[in-house]
Design a protein around this motif. Structure first.
Motif, mmCIF file in Angstrom:
data_model
loop_
_atom_site.group_PDB
_atom_site.id
_atom_site.type_symbol
_atom_site.label_atom_id
_atom_site.label_comp_id
_atom_site.label_asym_id
_atom_site.label_seq_id
_atom_site.Cartn_x
_atom_site.Cartn_y
_atom_site.Cartn_z
ATOM 1 N N GLY A 1 0.782 -1.224 0.000
ATOM 2 C CA GLY A 1 0.000 0.000 0.000
ATOM 3 C C GLY A 1 0.814 1.273 0.000
ATOM 4 N N ASP A 2 1.932 1.301 0.727
ATOM 5 C CA ASP A 2 2.714 2.537 0.821
ATOM 6 C C ASP A 2 4.214 2.285 0.886
ATOM 7 O OD1 ASP A 2 2.801 5.371 0.856
ATOM 8 O OD2 ASP A 2 3.079 5.373 3.022
ATOM 9 N N GLY A 3 4.656 1.071 0.573
ATOM 10 C CA GLY A 3 6.081 0.802 0.491
ATOM 11 C C GLY A 3 6.784 0.728 1.833
ATOM 12 N N VAL A 4 8.094 1.002 1.820
ATOM 13 C CA VAL A 4 8.928 0.855 3.006
ATOM 14 C C VAL A 4 8.972 2.148 3.810
ATOM 15 C CG1 VAL A 4 10.385 -0.912 1.949
ATOM 16 C CG2 VAL A 4 11.012 1.488 1.718
ATOM 17 N N LEU A 5 9.405 2.016 5.061
ATOM 18 C CA LEU A 5 9.602 3.190 5.910
ATOM 19 C C LEU A 5 10.784 4.004 5.396
ATOM 20 C CD1 LEU A 5 9.167 1.571 9.447
ATOM 21 C CD2 LEU A 5 7.756 3.389 8.514
ATOM 22 N N VAL A 6 10.558 5.266 5.130
ATOM 23 C CA VAL A 6 11.618 6.166 4.652
ATOM 24 C C VAL A 6 11.637 7.394 5.549
ATOM 25 C CG1 VAL A 6 12.458 7.575 2.743
ATOM 26 C CG2 VAL A 6 11.362 5.373 2.274
ATOM 27 N N PRO A 7 12.766 7.666 6.218
ATOM 28 C CA PRO A 7 12.843 8.853 7.080
ATOM 29 C C PRO A 7 12.522 10.126 6.301
ATOM 30 C CG PRO A 7 14.742 7.423 7.429
ATOM 31 C CD PRO A 7 14.015 6.885 6.233
ATOM 32 N N GLY A 8 11.732 10.985 6.922
ATOM 33 C CA GLY A 8 11.440 12.273 6.311
ATOM 34 C C GLY A 8 10.209 12.323 5.441
ATOM 35 N N ARG A 9 9.553 11.187 5.210
ATOM 36 C CA ARG A 9 8.319 11.189 4.430
ATOM 37 C C ARG A 9 7.175 10.682 5.289
ATOM 38 N NH1 ARG A 9 6.384 6.050 2.345
ATOM 39 N NH2 ARG A 9 5.101 7.185 0.854
ATOM 40 N N VAL A 10 5.957 10.932 4.869
ATOM 41 C CA VAL A 10 4.791 10.356 5.538
ATOM 42 C C VAL A 10 4.776 8.867 5.248
ATOM 43 C CG1 VAL A 10 2.281 10.336 5.664
ATOM 44 C CG2 VAL A 10 3.500 12.506 5.356
ATOM 45 N N ASN A 11 4.796 8.050 6.293
ATOM 46 C CA ASN A 11 4.839 6.599 6.128
ATOM 47 C C ASN A 11 3.539 5.993 6.662
ATOM 48 O OD1 ASN A 11 7.766 6.006 5.240
ATOM 49 N ND2 ASN A 11 8.054 7.341 7.003
ATOM 50 N N TRP B 1 11.207 0.536 -18.375
ATOM 51 C CA TRP B 1 10.299 1.017 -19.415
ATOM 52 C C TRP B 1 10.906 0.813 -20.792
ATOM 53 C CZ3 TRP B 1 5.372 2.318 -19.933
ATOM 54 C CH2 TRP B 1 4.975 3.080 -21.023
ATOM 55 N N ASP B 2 12.193 1.106 -20.913
ATOM 56 C CA ASP B 2 12.866 0.952 -22.199
ATOM 57 C C ASP B 2 12.948 -0.512 -22.635
ATOM 58 O OD1 ASP B 2 13.237 3.678 -22.382
ATOM 59 O OD2 ASP B 2 15.310 3.642 -21.648
ATOM 60 N N LEU B 3 12.861 -1.437 -21.676
ATOM 61 C CA LEU B 3 12.849 -2.861 -22.003
ATOM 62 C C LEU B 3 11.464 -3.335 -22.438
ATOM 63 C CD1 LEU B 3 15.104 -4.317 -19.150
ATOM 64 C CD2 LEU B 3 15.687 -4.080 -21.580
ATOM 65 N N GLY B 4 10.473 -2.450 -22.348
ATOM 66 C CA GLY B 4 9.141 -2.790 -22.835
ATOM 67 C C GLY B 4 8.086 -2.974 -21.769
ATOM 68 N N PHE B 5 8.454 -2.846 -20.490
ATOM 69 C CA PHE B 5 7.471 -3.033 -19.425
ATOM 70 C C PHE B 5 6.365 -1.982 -19.540
ATOM 71 C CE2 PHE B 5 10.903 -5.531 -17.626
ATOM 72 C CZ PHE B 5 10.213 -6.595 -17.050
ATOM 73 N N ASP B 6 5.163 -2.401 -19.157
ATOM 74 C CA ASP B 6 3.982 -1.546 -19.262
ATOM 75 C C ASP B 6 3.711 -0.753 -17.995
ATOM 76 O OD1 ASP B 6 3.020 -2.738 -21.882
ATOM 77 O OD2 ASP B 6 3.082 -4.517 -20.599
ATOM 78 N N CYS B 7 4.175 -1.277 -16.867
ATOM 79 C CA CYS B 7 3.928 -0.638 -15.584
ATOM 80 C C CYS B 7 4.961 -1.156 -14.596
ATOM 81 C CB CYS B 7 2.504 -0.893 -15.095
ATOM 82 S SG CYS B 7 2.054 -2.647 -14.994
ATOM 83 N N PHE B 8 4.868 -0.718 -13.348
ATOM 84 C CA PHE B 8 5.905 -1.004 -12.367
ATOM 85 C C PHE B 8 5.317 -1.531 -11.058
ATOM 86 C CE2 PHE B 8 7.185 2.961 -14.703
ATOM 87 C CZ PHE B 8 8.147 2.369 -15.509
ATOM 88 N N GLY B 9 6.229 -1.934 -10.172
ATOM 89 C CA GLY B 9 5.925 -2.172 -8.782
ATOM 90 C C GLY B 9 6.978 -1.438 -7.986
ATOM 91 N N THR B 10 6.660 -1.088 -6.738
ATOM 92 C CA THR B 10 7.623 -0.290 -5.986
ATOM 93 C C THR B 10 7.421 -0.386 -4.480
ATOM 94 O OG1 THR B 10 8.688 1.905 -5.920
ATOM 95 C CG2 THR B 10 6.291 1.855 -5.834
ATOM 96 N N ASP B 11 8.498 -0.082 -3.763
ATOM 97 C CA ASP B 11 8.455 0.214 -2.335
ATOM 98 C C ASP B 11 8.666 1.699 -2.090
ATOM 99 O OD1 ASP B 11 7.943 -2.014 -0.579
ATOM 100 O OD2 ASP B 11 9.768 -2.946 -1.360
ATOM 101 N N TYR B 12 8.815 2.468 -3.172
ATOM 102 C CA TYR B 12 9.089 3.910 -3.092
ATOM 103 C C TYR B 12 8.095 4.645 -3.994
ATOM 104 C CZ TYR B 12 13.420 2.309 -0.951
ATOM 105 O OH TYR B 12 14.331 1.694 -0.117
ATOM 106 N N PRO B 13 6.861 4.826 -3.521
ATOM 107 C CA PRO B 13 5.812 5.343 -4.409
ATOM 108 C C PRO B 13 6.082 6.722 -4.982
ATOM 109 C CG PRO B 13 5.054 5.214 -2.116
ATOM 110 C CD PRO B 13 6.333 4.463 -2.198
ATOM 111 N N GLU B 14 6.692 7.615 -4.195
ATOM 112 C CA GLU B 14 6.943 8.949 -4.741
ATOM 113 C C GLU B 14 7.927 8.896 -5.907
ATOM 114 O OE1 GLU B 14 5.180 9.667 -0.777
ATOM 115 O OE2 GLU B 14 6.802 8.379 -1.466
#
Length: 300
Positions: free
Chosen positions: A33-43, A275-288
């Motif tokens: 839902g919101d990825g990993v804990l990152v200091p300085g951002r809303v987690n 993206w350059d390899l052709g992927f259509d979308c992503f997954g992440t732990d760093y939403p921003e």
């Protein structure tokens, strides 16, 4: 039944093959839902409604985990245990007052383990809100019935690494959505030696070929959880060559390919290279980070 991705392709005038479009970027996933804990951002707390609301507000898709308590209540919770006891050994009454927000700051102390019923209630009537439901220990008959009760067959992706689970979901929800994920066999950063990279690629290839043998018939989206080392000429494991070929094979079958930089996901260049390899979308732990790249790609 014609799959929605193919309907979209046909709407663009494509009768066969693959029509790449930046609108597929809205299927990008935010882990827990919101990825990993990152200091300085809303987690926002893992698997919480608050985290899901944030992802939906960014026009991407939250991922949340599905588990069941001893008395059969379906909850969104990642870990298999709480205080060294398995989740399925607890009754819901023992867990309902557990705070899942304390580690994220005092402003989140009030956040409790959510019921999937509550997440689905928030989604009902909002067809643009989708969710990747990461499968743990819940009988398909029970979870699929809940999805159908809320009328969310076209909003909930059964998300898992077991291809047979995809088949079971399609049998239970014939017009449902599925998301198959694969990784390289390690959750920790691997050394990028030729031997270790080959081993990781072989691990993912094995799982990819299981789906390929069925021409990916049971899946709508395939997620590649890749490891990365930005210092390398080819920063990915599995290799860029493997990923590019795998994406092409998925597109030939009319499927969406998602690339998730499992390590170094705070590096925006990795998303651009996927993206350059052709992927259509992503997954992440760093939403921003991911959302900035998505905005950049959509503005091109």
């Amino acid at each position: 039944m014609v799959k929605p991705i193919l309907v979209f392709a046909l709407a663009l005038g494509i009768s066969s093959g693959w029509a790449r479009d930046t609108r597929f970027l809205n299927l990008s996933m935010v882990h827990r839902g919101d990825g990993v804990l990152v200091p300085g951002r809303v987690n926002r707390p893992d698997n919480s409604l608050e985290a899901c609301l944030y992802a939906w507000s960014c026009d991407v898709v939250p991922e949340a985990d599905i588990r069941r308590t001893k008395d059969g209540v379906i909850i969104a919770y990642h870990n298999s245990t709480y205080k060294r006891r398995k989740i399925e050994e607890y009754d819901w009454a023992e867990l309902r007052d557990v705070s899942i927000g304390a580690a994220h700051g005092t402003e989140w102390d009030h956040v409790r383990i959510p019921l999937w019923e509550g997440l689905f209630a928030a989604m009902k009537g909002r067809p643009g809100w989708k969710i990747y439901m990461d499968y743990k220990n819940v009988p398909v008959a029970q979870s699929s019935e809940l999805v159908k009760r809320f009328g969310l067959e076209r909003q909930v992706y059964c998300h898992g690494c077991n291809y047979n689970l995809m088949r079971q979901w399609r049998q239970a929800v014939p017009n449902g959505l599925t998301s198959y994920w694969m990784y390289i066999g390690s959750w920790k950063q691997i050394p990028f030696t030729p031997e270790r990279r080959a081993e990781g690629e072989a691990f993912m290839r094995k799982h990819f070929e299981v789906a390929a043998a069925d021409n990916f018939a049971q899946v709508d989206v395939v997620h590649f959880l890749v490891q990365a080392d930005p210092s390398q000429e080819d920063p990915f494991c599995p290799s860029s060559a493997f990923l590019k070929d795998a994406v092409a094979r998925l597109h030939a079958a009319g499927k969406v390919a998602a690339g998730f930089p499992w390590t170094h996901g705070d590096d925006p260049e990795l998303y651009r290279r996927l993206w350059d390899l052709g992927f259509d979308c992503f997954g992440t732990d760093y939403p921003e980070v991911m959302n900035r790249v998505i905005a950049e790609l959509k503005s091109r």
